[in-house]
Scaffold this active site. Sequence first.
Site, PDB file in Angstrom:
ATOM      1  CE  LYS A 284      -4.227   2.035   2.100  1.00 27.35           C
ATOM      2  NZ  LYS A 284      -5.200   1.359   3.324  1.00 27.35           N
ATOM      3  CD  GLU A 372     -18.795  -2.976   8.624  1.00 32.42           C
ATOM      4  OE1 GLU A 372     -17.926  -2.154   8.029  1.00 32.42           O
ATOM      5  OE2 GLU A 372     -18.969  -4.156   7.944  1.00 32.42           O
ATOM      6  NE  ARG A 400     -20.676  -3.698   5.192  1.00 30.65           N
ATOM      7  CZ  ARG A 400     -20.300  -3.874   3.934  1.00 30.65           C
ATOM      8  NH1 ARG A 400     -20.614  -3.284   3.040  1.00 30.65           N
ATOM      9  NH2 ARG A 400     -19.523  -5.070   3.709  1.00 30.65           N
TER      10      ARG A 400
END
Length: 637
Positions: A284, A372, A400
């Site tokens: 990243k 979540e 969610r």
Amino acid sequence: MNYKYLNNIKYPADLRNLSVEALPDVCSELRDDIVKELSVNPGHLASSLGVTELTVALHYVYNTPEDRIVWDVGHQAYGHKILTGRRESFSTNRKLGGLHPFPTPSESEYDTFTCGHASNSISAALGMAVADAHNGYNRHVVAVIGDGSMSGGLAFEGLNNVASSPNDLLIILNDNNMSIDRSVGGMKQYLLSLNTNESYNRWRYRAAQWLEGHGFLNDKRRKKAIRLSNALKSALSSQANIFEGLDIRYFGPVDGHDVKELVRVLRQLKDMKGPKLLHIHTIKGKGYEPAEKAATIWHAPGKFDPETGERIKENTDNIPPKYQDVFGETLVELAKANPKIVGVTPAMPSGCSMNMLMKEMPDRAFDVGIAEGHAVTFSGGMAKEGLTPFCNIYSAFAQRAYDNIIHDVAIEGLNVVFCLDRAGIVGEDGATHHGAFDLAALRPVPNLTICAPMNEHELRKMMYTAQLPGMGAFVIRYPRGRGVLTDWRCPLEEIAIGKGRKVADGTDVAVLSIGNIGNNVTKAIEILHSEGTDISVAHYDMRFLKPIDTEILNEVGRNFKYVITVEDGVKNGGLGSAVLEYFADHDMTPKTIRLGMPTDTFVEHGTVAQLQHIVGIDPTTIAEVIKVGSKNPHDLN
């Protein structure tokens, strides 16, 4: 900027006219362009840098837009935007009226699916692949999942279905050991250790090509052959493979920054039948040293000097703190006094400032990854056994976990404190990230206390109250960004459940607000005073949506002809609806106007101030509504 290749690439077809040997230079130019653009127009930097080679390779090998590329979490897709006809307009990315913050099908035919939230790419791409087969279309479908998204439950559900539905889907797992913060959990450890024999993979691919070319692999035989080869591979490598255990052929890991090797592998996999997964390793922030060294900070770094890597930070002297930091500091303070308090977050420890508790008490703070629903049920399990979890989830992401909130917390009345960060309009991240629906969605659920602080003192008091014995399930919603108080520390005191407060006295118009948006009401009243108007405005900070303060509603309903409700959420189902319901049930008939986010339109992206003005909850608009309502209530629509 004068680039040798990039200036001549408007669409992927232009990219495909180049030789493979030119692709490393294309990647270098694309990466440089992203860095320079984001240094002045902030956005998500490190994730897009990490998939630069993959982006180029995908558009080089596949016939996009006819072939489908489904991105998982669109903050990886800036390079994709630049290569698909949007380089000239990329400077408008995330700005009002400009490019959308994430891939959006209405913006470009190259954007195949909305992807603002994590873990949906496999399911969506599988649906496309099955639909193509049903409709007789012969095109390729690729799902690109990464940045920790594989930890999401939906990704596993998609994988399970991939194995049982006839398809030729290619899943590319971009494994960078990160989400926004560093990835956590068993899947992360599994991917770090997963390895395969490259010679074996090459031999198996050639064998499969020969068998298919000679007609020996129909669907039934192919599955048997995959199972046999998977068993052989496990024996040779002395390790099992979760993907191949699901009858999904696994290839990799491959260096995700070797664009020529990616092109070679993708070409080999392109026409291979059956579901398959390509595992690539990436870094990243690749190619920009500051981002490589601190990927979390450079996930969305704001403005910076592209040459030195120095971030341009705002002057924070004598300005209020961010709400998230008040939450983080207060949580540590509460946890020191109450040993039962623990913290839970789904992959957002720095984004919600749970990292403060992690630093102080690492054994009492849990980052559960992008999951979540699990975060909520995990919190419910701890609460069942006597702990008091503060479960911090961004409001839009908490959508969610709606069933988990109802089924695993509310039904039993467990003392889980849901801290919904980024509630209301969040700004440049747009429709997928606005916390528009939490008030309306949660208000009908039994056993929930729902509140929102108008300032930092109120947030601290609500957090303190929520962890007191016997409180049950408790929802506190607060916005992204800074509060209103520089002197934000205050004693931690209990506030009465379901009791609001009068902020300003008045006799002509009553304004009822909930949460931080009440500060816009205060500013609106100041505007009226500065204009010399003689309108007397009463302002009530309701504090609680549930239970709502019926004493205030009785006072307002019986004493005012004109009432305005203001909320930073959708109008239908929230504060305004609750007030109107109460008035109707008790035969009160003041003319009532509801201000809030629109009910049947998604709010797009722009600054918070711009969007508040568009939806009509900025101070100026509130002041105008007060003036019109005080003179002619029939003009209030």
